[in-house]
Design an enzyme around this catalytic site. Structure first.
Site, mmCIF file in Angstrom:
data_model
loop_
_atom_site.group_PDB
_atom_site.id
_atom_site.type_symbol
_atom_site.label_atom_id
_atom_site.label_comp_id
_atom_site.label_asym_id
_atom_site.label_seq_id
_atom_site.Cartn_x
_atom_site.Cartn_y
_atom_site.Cartn_z
ATOM 1 N N SER A 22 0.877 -1.240 -0.011
ATOM 2 C CA SER A 22 -0.046 -0.033 -0.046
ATOM 3 C C SER A 22 0.774 1.213 -0.024
ATOM 4 O O SER A 22 0.126 2.267 0.086
ATOM 5 C CB SER A 22 -0.898 -0.094 1.198
ATOM 6 O OG SER A 22 -2.097 -0.673 0.979
ATOM 7 N N LYS A 25 -0.067 3.820 -2.591
ATOM 8 C CA LYS A 25 -0.967 4.880 -2.560
ATOM 9 C C LYS A 25 -0.557 6.256 -2.400
ATOM 10 O O LYS A 25 -1.039 7.303 -2.464
ATOM 11 C CB LYS A 25 -1.876 4.608 -1.301
ATOM 12 C CG LYS A 25 -2.662 3.442 -1.788
ATOM 13 C CD LYS A 25 -3.595 2.716 -0.373
ATOM 14 C CE LYS A 25 -4.348 1.448 -0.785
ATOM 15 N NZ LYS A 25 -4.362 0.772 0.218
ATOM 16 N N SER A 77 -5.883 3.582 4.413
ATOM 17 C CA SER A 77 -5.417 2.752 3.411
ATOM 18 C C SER A 77 -6.339 2.053 2.714
ATOM 19 O O SER A 77 -6.354 0.848 2.399
ATOM 20 C CB SER A 77 -4.243 1.795 3.800
ATOM 21 O OG SER A 77 -3.137 1.409 2.777
#
Length: 348
Positions: A22, A25, A77
């Site tokens: 993640s 992102k 997230s």
């Protein structure tokens, strides 16, 4: 990595290609902030609902402000938030991923490939610690992204009245005294991944850990090591006058140019690096507006450029008024009527 100059302070296996989970992102947020209308409202499509993994539990048909989806992306997230932002920004997830890869190349992250906007395991989805540090450092140049990535609590309300509260559980943000931003990531193949930034005095450091079981403690130790072993040396101060530039066809003959920003360079304590500079002036023609970029001041170490500071006009300079040109033409015509011999000129 020093955030401002992108200088590497410490590295281990920094060019090894690894999955990033993640921490993807960060790029998702950067592209969305640069291209999307953040205050616009977006209705969640079916493709963005029910995405596996971490989620802010979007339902198809709900209407959010794009800015709220960004907070859901960075604080909780949300994989569903990532897909929603991709579609809201670019019309489709595939087009958005193309923009992510374009941006990575523009930044200089040449060993990074994105396959999606959330970081779930993909066949071709990888980065390096160096590339991710570069992406993070550039992202932290964006004030809004930096603010979102440091937020510990945020509340959003959909157009339909549904309230969502986002609480950060990022231990680096919550526990490290100099923390400015951080983004976690985890999948089984990628392991624990963490990007962070911290600022002490005038130095801000970015750290990246990929597949690091002791991620939070390692990040804090790396930051402590950086602050203990390096110090920020100011090479130039914002608004300092750096040169006086001649102006062509202006109502003033010269204009002082000033530094567009301050520059602090990370120097290892006890060392004495040789840093040289070179000025490049690009424009000297009136009219010139105060704050207009006229050139750059380039900084070199070991013969390689590592940073450029914009040189800005410190004041307005107008073009010379029309009467001045008329007087000049009149003088030239007068000279043109004088016999050649009386001008002191010679021909042979």
């Amino acid at each position: 990595m020093d955030r401002q100059t992108k200088q590497i302070l410490l590295a281990h296996n920094a060019q090894e290609k690894l999955e990033m989970a993640s921490t993807t992102k960060i790029m998702t947020a950067l592209v969305a902030i640069e291209l999307a209308d953040l205050e616009s409202e977006f209705t969640i499509p079916d493709e963005a609902a029910g995405i596996e993994g971490s989620s802010i539990y979007l339902s198809a048909g709900e209407t959010f402000k794009v800015i709220d989806l960004l907070y859901g992306l960075m604080i909780r997230s949300g994989n569903d938030s990532a897909v929603a932002l991709a579609i809201a920004t670019a019309g489709s997830e595939a087009h958005f991923v193309h923009l992510m890869n374009q941006k990575a190349e523009m930044i200089g992250a040449y060993n990074t490939v994105f396959a999606n906007p959330h970081g779930l395991d993909g066949a071709i989805h990888y980065t390096t610690a160096y590339d991710l540090a570069l992406i993070t450092a550039h992202a932290m140049d964006n004030p809004l992204l930096k603010e979102i990535a440091s937020t510990k609590y945020y509340k959003s309300t959909t157009k339909q009245g549904t309230v969502r509260e986002f609480h950060s559980n990022n231990k680096f943000i919550l526990n490290y005294p100099y923390a400015t931003t951080s983004k976690t990531g985890w999948t089984t193949p990628a392991g624990r991944c963490l990007t962070s930034a911290a600022k002490k005095d005038e130095m801000e450091i970015v750290s990246v850990l990929l597949n690091a079981p002791n991620w939070f403690n390692d990040a804090m130790h790396m930051m402590d090591w950086g602050f203990e072993n390096f110090e920020a040396v100011e090479l130039v101060a914002k608004d300092a006058v750096l040169d006086i530039v001649d102006v062509v066809n202006g109502d003033k003959r010269v204009v002082p140019v000033v530094a567009g920003e301050s520059l602090n360079f990370p120097v290892k304590k006890g060392s004495d690096p040789i840093i040289t500079t070179e000025k490049q002036i690009h424009n000297t023609y009136a009219p010139i507006s105060k704050g207009e970029k006229l050139g750059v001041l380039q900084f070199y170490i070991d013969g390689k450029i590592f940073y450029e500071v914009d040189l800005l006009a410190s004041e307005d300079v107008a073009k010379k008024p029309l009467p001045w040109y008329l007087r000049l033409i009149s003088k030239l015509n007068f000279i043109g009527n004088i016999p050649l011999e009386s001008k002191g000129w010679y021909s042979w």
